[in-house]
Design a protein around this motif. Structure first.
Motif, PDB file in Angstrom:
ATOM      1  N   LEU A 170       0.826  -1.211   0.000  1.00 45.16           N
ATOM      2  CA  LEU A 170       0.000   0.000   0.000  1.00 45.16           C
ATOM      3  C   LEU A 170       0.860   1.261   0.000  1.00 45.16           C
ATOM      4  N   LEU A 171       2.053   1.182   0.585  1.00 49.21           N
ATOM      5  CA  LEU A 171       2.953   2.331   0.590  1.00 49.21           C
ATOM      6  C   LEU A 171       3.417   2.703  -0.820  1.00 49.21           C
ATOM      7  N   LEU A 172       3.337   1.754  -1.757  1.00 44.60           N
ATOM      8  CA  LEU A 172       3.712   2.053  -3.137  1.00 44.60           C
ATOM      9  C   LEU A 172       2.743   3.041  -3.780  1.00 44.60           C
ATOM     10  N   LYS A 173       1.495   3.066  -3.305  1.00 45.12           N
ATOM     11  CA  LYS A 173       0.482   3.932  -3.909  1.00 45.12           C
ATOM     12  C   LYS A 173       0.792   5.415  -3.714  1.00 45.12           C
ATOM     13  N   ARG A 174       1.584   5.755  -2.692  1.00 45.77           N
ATOM     14  CA  ARG A 174       1.894   7.145  -2.420  1.00 45.77           C
ATOM     15  C   ARG A 174       3.082   7.651  -3.237  1.00 45.77           C
ATOM     16  N   LEU A 175       3.756   6.759  -3.955  1.00 45.93           N
ATOM     17  CA  LEU A 175       4.966   7.138  -4.682  1.00 45.93           C
ATOM     18  C   LEU A 175       4.635   7.726  -6.049  1.00 45.93           C
ATOM     19  N   SER A 176       5.556   8.544  -6.552  1.00 40.99           N
ATOM     20  CA  SER A 176       5.441   9.103  -7.903  1.00 40.99           C
ATOM     21  C   SER A 176       6.471   8.422  -8.803  1.00 40.99           C
ATOM     22  N   PHE A 177       6.045   8.128 -10.014  1.00 43.50           N
ATOM     23  CA  PHE A 177       6.920   7.522 -11.017  1.00 43.50           C
ATOM     24  C   PHE A 177       6.908   8.438 -12.233  1.00 43.50           C
ATOM     25  N   CYS A 178       8.085   8.969 -12.600  1.00 47.94           N
ATOM     26  CA  CYS A 178       8.110  10.007 -13.627  1.00 47.94           C
ATOM     27  C   CYS A 178       9.179   9.761 -14.681  1.00 47.94           C
ATOM     28  N   LYS A 179       9.579   8.512 -14.864  1.00 50.96           N
ATOM     29  CA  LYS A 179      10.587   8.241 -15.889  1.00 50.96           C
ATOM     30  C   LYS A 179      10.247   6.935 -16.593  1.00 50.96           C
ATOM     31  N   MET A 180      11.176   6.473 -17.419  1.00 50.07           N
ATOM     32  CA  MET A 180      10.948   5.237 -18.163  1.00 50.07           C
ATOM     33  C   MET A 180      11.019   4.055 -17.195  1.00 50.07           C
ATOM     34  N   ASN A 181       9.869   3.545 -16.822  1.00 50.46           N
ATOM     35  CA  ASN A 181       9.786   2.527 -15.776  1.00 50.46           C
ATOM     36  C   ASN A 181       9.979   1.126 -16.348  1.00 50.46           C
ATOM     37  N   VAL A 182      11.210   0.816 -16.699  1.00 49.43           N
ATOM     38  CA  VAL A 182      11.542  -0.497 -17.252  1.00 49.43           C
ATOM     39  C   VAL A 182      11.994  -1.396 -16.106  1.00 49.43           C
ATOM     40  N   LEU A 183      11.274  -2.474 -15.883  1.00 52.49           N
ATOM     41  CA  LEU A 183      11.609  -3.417 -14.824  1.00 52.49           C
ATOM     42  C   LEU A 183      12.699  -4.380 -15.289  1.00 52.49           C
ATOM     43  N   SER A 184      13.229  -5.152 -14.363  1.00 50.70           N
ATOM     44  CA  SER A 184      14.352  -6.039 -14.675  1.00 50.70           C
ATOM     45  C   SER A 184      13.924  -7.467 -14.974  1.00 50.70           C
ATOM     46  N   HIS A 185      12.623  -7.750 -14.840  1.00 47.27           N
ATOM     47  CA  HIS A 185      12.156  -9.119 -15.007  1.00 47.27           C
ATOM     48  C   HIS A 185      10.847  -9.135 -15.792  1.00 47.27           C
ATOM     49  N   SER A 186      10.336 -10.325 -16.023  1.00 46.76           N
ATOM     50  CA  SER A 186       9.051 -10.465 -16.707  1.00 46.76           C
ATOM     51  C   SER A 186       7.894 -10.506 -15.714  1.00 46.76           C
ATOM     52  N   TYR A 187       8.148 -10.036 -14.511  1.00 51.25           N
ATOM     53  CA  TYR A 187       7.129  -9.934 -13.468  1.00 51.25           C
ATOM     54  C   TYR A 187       7.525  -8.788 -12.548  1.00 51.25           C
ATOM     55  N   CYS A 188       6.597  -8.363 -11.698  1.00 47.31           N
ATOM     56  CA  CYS A 188       6.849  -7.238 -10.790  1.00 47.31           C
ATOM     57  C   CYS A 188       7.477  -7.752  -9.492  1.00 47.31           C
TER      58      CYS A 188
END
Length: 325
Positions: A170-188
């Motif tokens: 739930l703490l993730l919901k308060r965060l801002s993401f403002c760049k190219m959000n490329v993850l390192s895997h095929s899952y979160c």
């Protein structure tokens, strides 16, 4: 093509309050994803069928209604959850090159992925306790590990997961993401998502560290202490034959612990110290970490546990005879 997709993801994150993340497959082997999906599908099929068969046998075979096998059924159910929680996004990336996932989608996947991981460490501790009681206090085994006590242990493991994981996600919901959000895997993966945030992540990191201490920080020492006491008890037995026979009852559990913790520790070391390693290395190790335990646990327990092996053979023969008839 990949650059244009990543650019669209970046623009979406700059203009929308609902951030989008970009999953990756196997770096450098994008053109071979369809072929790479074949061994993945085979491993998924083995894991799903093996754990499903163990669950079915334990719940239908009256002779397996014992504490050891109840804990094994928890382990198999958890392994099924681990496979299912990542299989959909992994195969979607490999088959259809569909890489975008929303923050809410990530949070849902992380709940199941990290949730089943936390449950598995708890189940491994419970199985170590089962072996400890069976070897060190066998006369009280059935009075200590009653059905009610096993149910309580299962509920504690589940509630610990909920209490630790829900606030973390739930703490993730308060965060801002403002760049190219490329993850390192095929899952979160929670640390992977967290490092892409543009806002203050100290509360997230603190709660994540707290959860790590209250899971692996407690579970790992408990397993080690259990086996120190087990080894001490086994060595007190005079006959080498009896020592071997007693300690052999722990081989399956030791194997389950090894195939869970060794890939986990190796992946952590690569992420921390292997920045110069090719990107394919942490990606493949992350997939191995999630696939290996669900695939190998049914094999290990089927080979090393005579009672379970006999029940599986009985089930397979019972299905084969009507077919032959």
């Amino acid at each position: 093509r990949l650059i244009s997709k990543a650019t669209m993801v970046t623009l979406n994150n700059l203009t929308s309050p609902f951030p989008t993340f970009y999953l990756i497959g196997i770096p450098g082997l994008e053109g071979s994803h369809v072929w790479i999906s074949i061994p993945f599908c085979c491993l998924y099929a083995i894991g799903l069928s093996g754990n499903s068969m163990i669950l079915f046998v334990i719940f239908t075979e009256q002779s397996l209604h014992e504490p050891m096998y109840y804990f094994l059924s928890m382990l198999s159910a958890t392994d099924l959850g681990l496979i299912i929680s990542t299989m959909s996004t992994t195969l979607t990336v490999l088959w259809f090159d569909l890489r975008e996932i929303s923050l809410d989608g990530c949070i849902v996947q992380m709940f199941f992925l990290h949730g089943f991981t936390v449950i598995e460490t708890g189940v491994l501790v419970a199985m170590a306790f089962d072996r400890f009681v069976a070897i060190c206090d066998p006369l009280r085994y059935n009075t200590i590990l009653t059905n009610a006590k096993i149910l309580q242990i299962g509920l504690v493991i589940f509630m610990r997961m909920i209490v630790l994981l829900v606030p973390t996600l739930l703490l993730l919901k308060r965060l801002s993401f403002c760049k190219m959000n490329v993850l390192s895997h095929s899952y979160c993966y929670h640390p992977d998502v967290l490092k892409l945030a543009c806002s203050n992540t100290k509360p997230n990191s603190f709660w994540g560290l707290t959860g790590l201490v209250l899971t692996s920080g407690i579970d790992t020492p408990c397993i080690i202490i259990s086996y120190i006491l087990i080894i001490h008890s086994v060595l007190s037995i005079a006959s080498p034959t009896e020592q071997y026979k007693t300690f052999s009852t722990c081989v399956s559990h030791i194997g389950a612990v090894a195939i869970f913790y060794i890939p986990l520790i190796s992946l952590s070391l690569v992420h921390r110290f292997g920045q110069s390693a090719p990107k394919i290395v942490p990606t493949m190790m992350a997939n191995i970490y999630l696939i290996l335990p669900p695939v190998l646990n049914p094999v290990i327990y089927s080979l090393k546990t005579a009672q379970l092996r006999g029940a599986l053979i009985k089930l397979l023969l019972a299905k084969r005879i009507p077919m032959l008839g």
